[in-house]
Design an enzyme around this catalytic site. Structure first.
Site, PDB file in Angstrom:
ATOM      1  N   TYR A 183       9.416   7.934  16.306  1.00  0.00           N
ATOM      2  CA  TYR A 183       9.469   7.986  14.803  1.00  0.00           C
ATOM      3  C   TYR A 183      10.427   8.823  14.384  1.00  0.00           C
ATOM      4  CZ  TYR A 183       7.117   8.448  10.310  1.00  0.00           C
ATOM      5  OH  TYR A 183       7.132   8.303   8.770  1.00  0.00           O
ATOM      6  N   SER A 238       0.723  -1.045  -0.049  1.00  0.00           N
ATOM      7  CA  SER A 238       0.074   0.152   0.038  1.00  0.00           C
ATOM      8  C   SER A 238       1.030   1.006   0.162  1.00  0.00           C
ATOM      9  CB  SER A 238      -0.930   0.161   1.119  1.00  0.00           C
ATOM     10  OG  SER A 238      -0.175  -0.078   2.441  1.00  0.00           O
ATOM     11  N   LYS A 240      13.423   7.536  11.836  1.00  0.00           N
ATOM     12  CA  LYS A 240      13.732   8.181  10.562  1.00  0.00           C
ATOM     13  C   LYS A 240      15.237   8.721  10.474  1.00  0.00           C
ATOM     14  CE  LYS A 240      10.053   6.437   8.860  1.00  0.00           C
ATOM     15  NZ  LYS A 240      10.008   5.567   7.753  1.00  0.00           N
ATOM     16  N   THR A 244      -1.717   8.938   2.069  1.00  0.00           N
ATOM     17  CA  THR A 244      -2.081   7.474   2.175  1.00  0.00           C
ATOM     18  C   THR A 244      -3.064   7.258   3.208  1.00  0.00           C
ATOM     19  OG1 THR A 244      -0.393   7.480   3.967  1.00  0.00           O
ATOM     20  CG2 THR A 244       0.739   7.575   1.702  1.00  0.00           C
ATOM     21  N   SER A 282      11.604  10.340   6.333  1.00  0.00           N
ATOM     22  CA  SER A 282      10.398  11.119   6.470  1.00  0.00           C
ATOM     23  C   SER A 282      11.301  12.573   6.930  1.00  0.00           C
ATOM     24  CB  SER A 282       9.639  10.678   7.655  1.00  0.00           C
ATOM     25  OG  SER A 282       8.815  11.618   8.116  1.00  0.00           O
ATOM     26  N   ASP A 316       5.192  -7.704   2.486  1.00  0.00           N
ATOM     27  CA  ASP A 316       4.507  -6.836   3.507  1.00  0.00           C
ATOM     28  C   ASP A 316       3.694  -7.970   4.412  1.00  0.00           C
ATOM     29  OD1 ASP A 316       2.350  -5.142   4.437  1.00  0.00           O
ATOM     30  OD2 ASP A 316       3.016  -3.943   2.807  1.00  0.00           O
TER      31      ASP A 316
END
Length: 258
Positions: A162, A15, A166, A197, A149, A36
Site C-alpha cells: 500500500y 463511495s 501511494k 469511510t 495517503s 467504479d
C-alpha cells in the site's frame, strides 16, 4: 478554473472520498461520470447528482479509455479525480522464515496495478482529452487530482504494498505536472490521513475502533470526514495557481510503526 458546464470523471466515485468529491463537483455545476466497480452504489449516486455511472476496472485500459470518452461526450472534460484504490496488509517476511510465508507477490502486484498503474492510465487518457480543449478564462485546459495517503510518508508495519503504491503516486506528481504544463493542465495530489469511510467496518466494533484511531490524531482528535477531503480536492481543482503539489489532509497525524 470555472468548472460550470464542464465534464468531470471520478474513479472510485461510488463511495467514501470519491463520492464526496462527486457531490461537490455536481454542486459546482459539473457533469460527473462516477467510475467504479460498485454498480448499485455508483448508479444511485449518479442518479442523485444528475451524472452518469460507468463500470470501470482501472486495470483494464480499454474500460478506462471508454469511460474517458463517455465523460468527454458530456461536455469539455476538464476535471479528473483519481480515487480508486485498494489496501493490503501483510509483513514482508513470515515469522517462520520460510519462503512460502513471505509477502504474497501477486497481492503486491495487484495493489500496485490498481493504485499506481491504474491512476496513471486514467490520467494519461484524460489529460490527452483535456489537451484538445480551448483554455478557460483562467488559462487552464484542465485539472487532475490523485488521492494518495499519508502511508506514502508514514507507511506502517505490513503496509509495504500500500505504501509503495501511494508513494508512487506522490512521486508521479511533479514529473506529470511538468509533462502537462505545456498543455495548460494542472496536476496535484491529496494525501488523506485517517478518514471516516467503510474501510473500518471490518472491526468487531467499528465505532470503538474509529474512536481509538482518532485519539492518535494531533488535532482534532477524530477521523476526518470524506467531505473535508473533498473540500481540499475541489480547491486543488479550481485554484488556478495550485500545481505540482502533494497536500496532507490528516489533522497533523504522523503514523506510528503499528
Amino acid at each position: 478554473m470555472d468548472i460550470t458546464g464542464a465534464a468531470a470523471m471520478v474513479t472510485g466515485g461510488a463511495s467514501g472520498i470519491g463520492a464526496a468529491v462527486a457531490r461537490r463537483l455536481a454542486e459546482r455545476g459539473a457533469r460527473v461520470v462516477v467510475a467504479d466497480l460498485q454498480v448499485d452504489k455508483g448508479e444511485a449516486l449518479a442518479a442523485e447528482i444528475g451524472g452518469e455511472f460507468a463500470a470501470v476496472d482501472v486495470t483494464d485500459t480499454d474500460q478506462v479509455r471508454e469511460a474517458v470518452d463517455r465523460a468527454a461526450a458530456l461536455g469539455p472534460l476538464r476535471v479528473l479525480v483519481n480515487s480508486a484504490g485498494i489496501g493490503w496488509a501483510q509483513r514482508t517476511i513470515g515469522r517462520d522464515g520460510e519462503y512460502g510465508s513471505a509477502h504474497d507477490l501477486d497481492a503486491f502486484k495487484k495493489v500496485i496495478a490498481i493504485n499506481l498503474v491504474g491512476s496513471f492510465d486514467v490520467a494519461r487518457y484524460a489529460a490527452s482529452q483535456m489537451s484538445r480543449l480551448e483554455p478557460t478564462e483562467s488559462g487552464d485546459r484542465g485539472s487532475i487530482v490523485t488521492i494518495a495517503s499519508v502511508a506514502a510518508f508514514d507507511g506502517q508495519i505490513g503496509q509495504a504494498a500500500y505504501a509503495a503504491s501511494k508513494g508512487g503516486l506522490v512521486g508521479l506528481t511533479l514529473p506529470v505536472a511538468r509533462d502537462l504544463s505545456a498543455a495548460g493542465i494542472r496536476y496535484n495530489t491529496v494525501a488523506p490521513g485517517l478518514v471516516e469511510t467503510p474501510i473500518y467496518d471490518f472491526a468487531e466494533d467499528p465505532a470503538a475502533f474509529k474512536e481509538q484511531l482518532g485519539a492518535s490524531v494531533l488535532y482534532p482528535k477524530r477521523l476526518g470526514t470524506p467531505d473535508e477531503l473533498a473540500s481540499m480536492v475541489l480547491e486543488c481543482l479550481t485554484n488556478s495557481y495550485m500545481n505540482a503539489e502533494t497536500i496532507r489532509v490528516d489533522g497533523g497525524i504522523r503514523m506510528p510503526p503499528k
